[in-house]
Scaffold this active site. Structure first.
Site, mmCIF file in Angstrom:
data_model
loop_
_atom_site.group_PDB
_atom_site.id
_atom_site.type_symbol
_atom_site.label_atom_id
_atom_site.label_comp_id
_atom_site.label_asym_id
_atom_site.label_seq_id
_atom_site.Cartn_x
_atom_site.Cartn_y
_atom_site.Cartn_z
ATOM 1 N N GLU A 75 0.823 -1.219 0.000
ATOM 2 C CA GLU A 75 0.000 0.000 0.000
ATOM 3 C C GLU A 75 0.851 1.261 0.000
ATOM 4 O O GLU A 75 0.486 2.250 -0.628
ATOM 5 C CB GLU A 75 -0.975 -0.021 1.181
ATOM 6 C CG GLU A 75 -2.041 -1.109 1.072
ATOM 7 C CD GLU A 75 -2.931 -0.985 -0.164
ATOM 8 O OE1 GLU A 75 -3.133 0.146 -0.651
ATOM 9 O OE2 GLU A 75 -3.414 -2.019 -0.654
ATOM 10 N N TYR B 108 -5.454 6.461 5.489
ATOM 11 C CA TYR B 108 -5.578 5.552 4.346
ATOM 12 C C TYR B 108 -4.836 4.235 4.611
ATOM 13 O O TYR B 108 -5.394 3.142 4.483
ATOM 14 C CB TYR B 108 -5.038 6.194 3.047
ATOM 15 C CG TYR B 108 -4.969 5.166 1.950
ATOM 16 C CD1 TYR B 108 -6.089 4.869 1.201
ATOM 17 C CD2 TYR B 108 -3.803 4.420 1.735
ATOM 18 C CE1 TYR B 108 -6.056 3.862 0.241
ATOM 19 C CE2 TYR B 108 -3.757 3.418 0.784
ATOM 20 C CZ TYR B 108 -4.885 3.146 0.043
ATOM 21 O OH TYR B 108 -4.854 2.141 -0.886
ATOM 22 N N ASP C 149 -8.566 6.588 -1.269
ATOM 23 C CA ASP C 149 -7.482 7.179 -2.068
ATOM 24 C C ASP C 149 -8.132 7.914 -3.238
ATOM 25 O O ASP C 149 -9.360 8.042 -3.295
ATOM 26 C CB ASP C 149 -6.457 6.123 -2.495
ATOM 27 C CG ASP C 149 -7.022 5.135 -3.514
ATOM 28 O OD1 ASP C 149 -8.229 5.230 -3.865
ATOM 29 O OD2 ASP C 149 -6.260 4.262 -3.969
HETATM 30 N N1 ADE Z 1 -3.922 0.830 -5.184
HETATM 31 C C1 ADE Z 1 -3.804 0.995 -3.867
HETATM 32 N N2 ADE Z 1 -4.059 -0.142 -3.215
HETATM 33 C C2 ADE Z 1 -4.349 -1.067 -4.154
HETATM 34 C C3 ADE Z 1 -4.689 -2.433 -4.116
HETATM 35 N N3 ADE Z 1 -4.770 -3.073 -2.963
HETATM 36 N N4 ADE Z 1 -4.922 -3.058 -5.274
HETATM 37 C C4 ADE Z 1 -4.833 -2.384 -6.433
HETATM 38 N N5 ADE Z 1 -4.506 -1.108 -6.541
HETATM 39 C C5 ADE Z 1 -4.260 -0.443 -5.404
#
Ligand code: ADE
Length: 269
Positions: A37, A120, A138
């Site tokens: 993340e 987040y 996000d």
């Molecule tokens: N962008 C942020 N977290 C994500 C996730 N778990 N899967 C795909 N795109 C992402």
């Protein structure tokens, strides 16, 4: 406002069929999810995948990362950009080892108590590692929710927690990310193949949206362009997933598109 239960079931059904197979969805290790993340916050999925594997090979656990120096972490971050993220991750590892025995806590408030973890990231770890039904917002999730539920982007946080299905928070949040990345894009969203077409209050080229000046948006030619766009991005799309299947059928009659006997459309070979 869109009906929450219908949005939930339509999105979850779509995710069950269309989920991207991403490596961080095959683990529930909180540390591996944290790394993913943090990387994904400012870097595209395709570029993150090899870096994520390499990082976990180099530092398999929080304890391994905490034992390394900050300089080791910065070196291993090479190629990802926004290098302060490496410093933050290293600091989180040190604090988790010092205060939590090398584990990451389970709840959003406890996670946020770690320096370097914001709302987040706390939500992502609580949900994707510990399967708690909490929201995380996000850019993509903000765009999707503000379109679907017709709220100002700045008001999405308030709404986001209320619409997480309690029994399916993990799939819901991953699905919002997939939808934002593949169909509900900032520019030229592929509304015609969106599973939320019938529920969404957001922008779309259809009779429910006022055509723009010049009336190109909403015109048949515009819709045909969007359908082809969708098929350029997806090898095949079920006919039932189109908002206006009769236009697709017309395009098949003209030879632009093929429709198979089991009801899928694809670009004509
Ligand atoms: N962008 C942020 N977290 C994500 C996730 N778990 N899967 C795909 N795109 C992402």
């Amino acid at each position: 406002m869109a009906e929450v239960a219908r949005v939930q079931s339509a999105l979850l059904e779509w995710y069950a069929r269309q989920a991207r197979d991403l490596p961080w969805r095959r683990t529930r290790d909180p540390y591996a999810i944290l790394v993913a993340e943090v990387m994904l916050q400012q870097t595209q999925v395709d570029r993150v995948i090899p870096k994520w594997h390499a990082w976990l090979q180099r530092f398999p656990s929080l304890a391994d990362l905490a034992q390394a120096t900050r300089a080791d972490a910065i070196r291993a971050w090479q190629g990802l950009g926004y290098n302060l993220r490496a410093v933050r991750l290293h600091a989180i590892a040190c604090q988790a080892v010092a205060e939590y025995g090398g584990e990451l806590p389970r709840t959003v408030p406890e996670l946020m108590a770690l320096k370097g973890i914001g709302r987040y990231t706390a939500g992502a770890v609580a949900c994707f590692a510990y399967e708690q039904p909490v929201a995380m917002v996000d850019t993509n999730v903000r765009r999707v929710l503000s379109r679907v539920f017709e709220v100002e982007p700045s008001d999405v946080e308030k709404l986001a927690d209320q619409v997480v299905p309690p029994a399916a928070g993990y799939a819901w949040n991953q699905a919002l990310m997939d939808l934002g990345a593949t169909l509900c894009r900032a520019k030229r969203p592929l509304c015609l193949v969106c599973p939320l077409l019938a529920e969404c209050g957001g922008p779309r080229p259809s009779a429910r949206t006022k055509p723009a000046a010049g009336a190109f948006q909403g015109s048949r030619r515009f819709l045909r362009g969007r359908i082809l766009d969708a098929l350029r991005h997806h090898e095949r799309i079920a006919l039932v997933d189109f908002g206006e299947p009769e236009i697709v059928e017309r395009m098949a009659a003209e030879g632009l598109v093929e429709i198979s006997f089991d009801g899928y459309a694809r670009l004509a070979l």
